[in-house]
Write an enzyme that holds these catalytic residues in place. Structure first.
Site, PDB file in Angstrom:
ATOM      1  N   SER A  44       0.821   3.848  -3.316  1.00  0.00           N
ATOM      2  CA  SER A  44       0.247   4.982  -2.870  1.00  0.00           C
ATOM      3  C   SER A  44       1.622   6.094  -3.232  1.00  0.00           C
ATOM      4  O   SER A  44       1.223   7.200  -3.785  1.00  0.00           O
ATOM      5  CB  SER A  44      -0.052   5.464  -1.264  1.00  0.00           C
ATOM      6  N   ALA A  72       0.761  -1.191   0.055  1.00  0.00           N
ATOM      7  CA  ALA A  72      -0.117  -0.020  -0.177  1.00  0.00           C
ATOM      8  C   ALA A  72       0.753   1.332  -0.013  1.00  0.00           C
ATOM      9  O   ALA A  72       0.606   2.275  -0.759  1.00  0.00           O
ATOM     10  CB  ALA A  72      -1.130   0.081   1.153  1.00  0.00           C
ATOM     11  N   TYR A  73       1.874   1.177   0.685  1.00  0.00           N
ATOM     12  CA  TYR A  73       2.757   2.301   0.898  1.00  0.00           C
ATOM     13  C   TYR A  73       3.410   2.671  -0.430  1.00  0.00           C
ATOM     14  O   TYR A  73       3.506   3.790  -1.166  1.00  0.00           O
ATOM     15  CB  TYR A  73       3.752   2.136   1.926  1.00  0.00           C
ATOM     16  N   SER A  74       3.838   1.316  -1.119  1.00  0.00           N
ATOM     17  CA  SER A  74       4.525   1.798  -2.355  1.00  0.00           C
ATOM     18  C   SER A  74       3.618   2.221  -3.413  1.00  0.00           C
ATOM     19  O   SER A  74       4.063   3.032  -4.249  1.00  0.00           O
ATOM     20  CB  SER A  74       5.195   0.412  -2.833  1.00  0.00           C
TER      21      SER A  74
END
Length: 244
Positions: free
Chosen positions: A154, A150-152
């Site tokens: 986003s 999710a971080y990557s």
């Protein structure tokens, strides 16, 4: 080129890179509104600064962003500088085990929050005929970190969004750029496993983490009048990990 007298918004200004940027802007004579969810740390960050205010803001909620902008305009005037630093890391787990609510929350803050802030401030910059926006992405948005889907994703979205808006506003004196930092030892590390932190460090050719003041130097230049040509760009802050 002096920045004195300009008005800036720094999201996530209570800590980490956002706080370092805020201090650097204040030193340049800029009046700064720190938009952050952390009331106590946010207030502490600006307690001794006559040219700074703390505004509680949830960037994932557009109504909260609009309210924060109204408070900022009432205190200082319309912002000509915006630095989007608010973000969260989320859990370090494989995709098959990734929580649906975790995914939604990270995308809502990191990507949709960036959209919300840009959407809110751009009309004022267009009216004024001038503006500088800097969105903080991540090297993870270029390369993708395992166990951080999710971080990557986003942060990759922040890069694409920045390029799109930069092209939209290229005919005006409004620059929209982003930076892709490698990891910096900030409170966001509290959300990460030690294994993930070690993985990130192992990928940095410089052999160390980014210092927040190093990031602030590049970011403040990007939102200064000196940056009169570059827009829609991605500035590397990865210590040599990803230089494209």
């Amino acid at each position: 080129m002096s920045m004195a007298g300009q008005v800036a918004v720094v999201t996530g200004g209570a800590q980490g890179i956002g706080l370092a940027v805020m201090k650097r802007l204040l030193a340049e004579g800029v009046r700064v509104a720190s938009w952050d969810m952390s009331d106590d740390r946010n207030a502490e960050a600006v307690a001794d600064e006559k040219d700074a205010i703390a505004v509680r803001c949830d960037v994932s909620d557009y109504a909260s962003v609009e309210a924060a902008l109204a408070k900022t305009v009432d205190a200082f005037g319309a912002p000509s500088i915006v630095v989007n630093s608010a973000g969260i890391a989320g859990p370090n787990v494989p995709v098959a085990d990734y929580g649906l609510k975790d995914w939604a929350k990270i995308v809502a803050i990191n990507l949709t929050g960036t959209f919300h802030v840009n959407r809110a401030v751009v009309p004022g910059m267009q009216t004024a005929g001038y503006g500088r926006i800097l969105n903080i992405a991540s090297v993870a948005g270029k390369e993708g970190n395992p166990n951080a889907c999710a971080y990557s994703a986003s942060k990759a979205g922040v890069i694409g969004f920045t390029k799109s808006l930069g092209k939209e506003l290229a005919g005006q004196d409004i620059a929209v750029n982003c930076v892709t930092p490698a990891a910096a030892r900030t409170p966001i590390f509290d959300q990460m496993s030690e294994e993930h932190i070690a993985y990130m460090l192992s990928k940095i050719p410089r052999g160390r983490f980014l210092e927040v003041d190093e990031a602030a130097e590049m970011i403040v230049w990007a939102v200064s009048p000196a940056n009169s040509f570059t827009t829609g760009a991605v500035f590397d802050l990865s210590g040599g990990r990803a230089t494209y």
